[in-house]
Design a protein around this motif. Structure first.
Motif: not given
Length: 177
Positions: A38-62
């Protein structure tokens, strides 16, 4: 000895260690593995949120990551916990490792210590106490039901009698079989 000063310690033998590993520590390993993932998952999602420009694409990846996490959790968690448990069994061959498994009974709680973790139970969690000729069984009601078995023949008779007396007087009546 007064009830408030009650304290008894038992060092577990190899068969009791194996039983505890199957009941307690397999569950404990699962919890630790899930928290780590869970910690790794949250870290990956957080990093992806910082790097991703498109919010919808971030939600789909998450969402895809979360679905993968759930699939891995339900399909592989038992296997991972079993591998850790097998490693523990190999380590049990060492006398140093075995001597670190102990049961502590005090006035307020029951403590099970091992090199891999420590578990505490309050006396109020004890559902039933059964005494046989060779064993004492403590049935613990919690999220998962556990049974602590203590071999009467492997320990100091006075310590076992002290424990039985304390339980009978202060906790609940003992069913004798």
């Amino acid at each position: 000895m007064t009830a408030a000063n009650f304290s008894v310690e038992f060092q577990l033998n190899i068969s009791e260690i194996r039983k505890l590993n199957k009941m307690y520590f397999k569950h404990l390993y699962k919890e630790r593995i899930v928290v780590s993932l869970l910690i790794i998952l949250m870290f990956v999602i957080s990093i992806d949120f910082i790097l991703e420009n498109d919010f919808l694409q971030w939600i789909i990846k998450s969402l895809v990551l979360i679905v993968l996490f759930v699939l891995i959790h339900f399909s592989c968690m038992d296997m991972i916990a079993l591998l850790v448990l097998k490693l523990t069994k190999k380590l049990l061959g060492s006398a140093k490792f075995q001597n670190k498994y102990k049961l502590y009974f005090t006035y307020s709680d029951i403590c099970i210590t091992s090199p891999l973790g420590e578990l505490n139970h309050k006396w109020t969690k004890i559902e039933k106490v059964i005494s046989t000729k060779n064993f004492l069984f403590l049935y613990i009601k919690e999220r998962n039901t556990y049974i602590i078995s203590i071999s009467k023949k492997n320990y100091n008779h006075l310590q076992m009698e002290e424990l039985l007396t304390f339980v009978e007087k202060n906790i609940m009546s003992i069913t004798k079989v």
